[in-house]
Motif scaffolding. Structure first.
Motif, PDB file in Angstrom:
ATOM      1  N   VAL A   9      53.746  31.179  46.262  1.00  0.00           N
ATOM      2  CA  VAL A   9      52.877  32.062  45.500  1.00  0.00           C
ATOM      3  C   VAL A   9      52.519  31.439  44.164  1.00  0.00           C
ATOM      4  N   ILE A 227      51.065  37.175  51.666  1.00  0.00           N
ATOM      5  CA  ILE A 227      49.927  37.516  50.817  1.00  0.00           C
ATOM      6  C   ILE A 227      48.622  37.382  51.612  1.00  0.00           C
ATOM      7  N   TYR A 248      51.858  39.877  44.755  1.00  0.00           N
ATOM      8  CA  TYR A 248      50.815  39.927  45.773  1.00  0.00           C
ATOM      9  C   TYR A 248      49.727  40.918  45.366  1.00  0.00           C
TER      10      TYR A 248
END
Length: 361
Positions: A9, A227, A248
């Motif tokens: 991420v 995500i 997210y």
């Protein structure tokens, strides 16, 4: 890659903290218990580098901490991303040929690392600010940040975002829990459901029964709670760590998702640094831990949606605004019986297959 969560991420960039502020942050009233902080800093600077595993830039905003350590102490950094189990195995296999100094492992793996004899202790000068449940009495590990199992709901697909496990059971949407028996995040989701329904670390039956009901309704989804799948609208409600869900949400569209802590009970866990017993740069690793538990180090983690373990750190309002309100955490509890949880987790894959997946259409 971490088995608990994906570390791929990308977290928001943050302005570099001025060197003067960093120095002030580390200038604690009392010196570190195990090493004079000034001496530690000089020794770390002589080593000049710190090599980590499982602490990539994109996870929990580690990038700002590594940038601060380089800007203020000249420490070069390099990370190799891997799971908690892989980190411990690496320390154990390499021994005196160590290529890693420090790692970041899930709460359940901390004691495993100590039992295997691959860690060395270091208590940062903020040691007393860390709750007893979240640290090893000898300083081999301490949680720097926590994760609490939460729900994330797609507002375009779900009319009323769930705030309890009972809400999940009574909903008309599909629920994604992830790879139970393999992923620690999914396993902790089961433990959280157990806590909320009268079970505990040694008794997961209430959670198994809960998810079996969802499966019988045809509402248990096999979709990976990533995500990408959230963004594509393939997930209606997912169960995951709060910091992952919040990240997210904001990466995609804050208005499109609602994140809540289940109010009838959840589990709070987290991640701890472990310093390699055989580290080639032990002082740099210790200084890194010292910084991680400093005010700015804790703020860096919060910038990455990871809830700091130290509650006496004042977070900037901009960070407070993107986290979940404190009052939602009034009914969360940590794992206290680790031996029972380890045994339950080992039995979980078979239980899940025999009592939950058997009902899937």
């Amino acid at each position: 890659m971490k088995t608990l969560l994906s570390r791929s991420v990308a977290l928001p960039a943050k302005r570099m903290v001025p060197a003067a502020l960093i120095a002030a942050t580390l200038a604690f009233p009392t010196v570190a218990k195990e090493t004079n902080l000034e001496s530690l800093t000089k020794a770390a600077q002589q080593e000049g580098a710190v090599y980590s595993v499982g602490m990539p830039d994109s996870w929990a905003n580690w990038k700002d901490t590594w940038a601060d350590l380089k800007a203020n102490y000249g420490l070069i950094h390099q990370d190799t991303d891997m799971s908690s189990a892989q980190e411990i195995a690496k320390f154990e296999a390499e021994k005196k040929n160590a290529t890693a100094d420090i790692g970041d492992v899930g709460f359940a793996f901390a004691r495993v690392a100590v039992k295997k004899g691959v860690t060395q202790p270091y208590k940062p000068s903020t040691w007393d600010d860390i709750p007893d449940w979240a640290k090893d009495k000898d300083g081999h590990w301490a949680l720097a940040y926590t994760g609490t199992i939460a729900f994330i709901a797609n507002n375009n697909l779900v009319k009323d975002a769930p705030t309890s496990w009972q809400d999940l059971l009574e909903g008309d949407y599909k629920v994604t829990v992830g790879d139970v028996g393999v992923a620690s995040q999914a396993n902790n989701a089961v433990l959280a459901a157990s806590f909320a329904n009268g079970g505990d670390e040694s008794n997961l039956k209430p959670a198994i029964d809960f998810f079996a009901k969802l499966a019988k309704q045809g509402r248990l989804s096999f979709t990976n709670p990533s995500i990408a799948n959230l963004e594509k609208g393939e997930i209606e409600v997912a169960i995951m760590w709060d910091f992952n869900a919040l990240n997210y949400r904001d990466k995609i569209d804050r208005e499109r998702f609602t994140v809540n802590i289940p109010q009838d009970g959840s589990v709070i866990s987290g991640y701890t640094t472990i310093i390699n017993k055989y580290a080639k740069n032990p002082n740099a690793a210790k200084l890194a831990r010292e910084y991680i538990f400093s005010d700015q180090g804790q703020i860096n983690l919060a910038e990455g949606y990871a809830r700091p373990i130290r509650t006496n750190v004042t977070l900037p309002q901009s960070i407070q605004d993107k986290l979940i309100a404190n009052d939602q955490y009034s009914n969360v509890r940590p794992v206290t019986n680790f031996s029972a949880w380890e045994k339950s987790a080992r039995r979980l894959p078979r239980q899940w297959q025999e009592s939950v997946l058997i009902h899937q259409q």
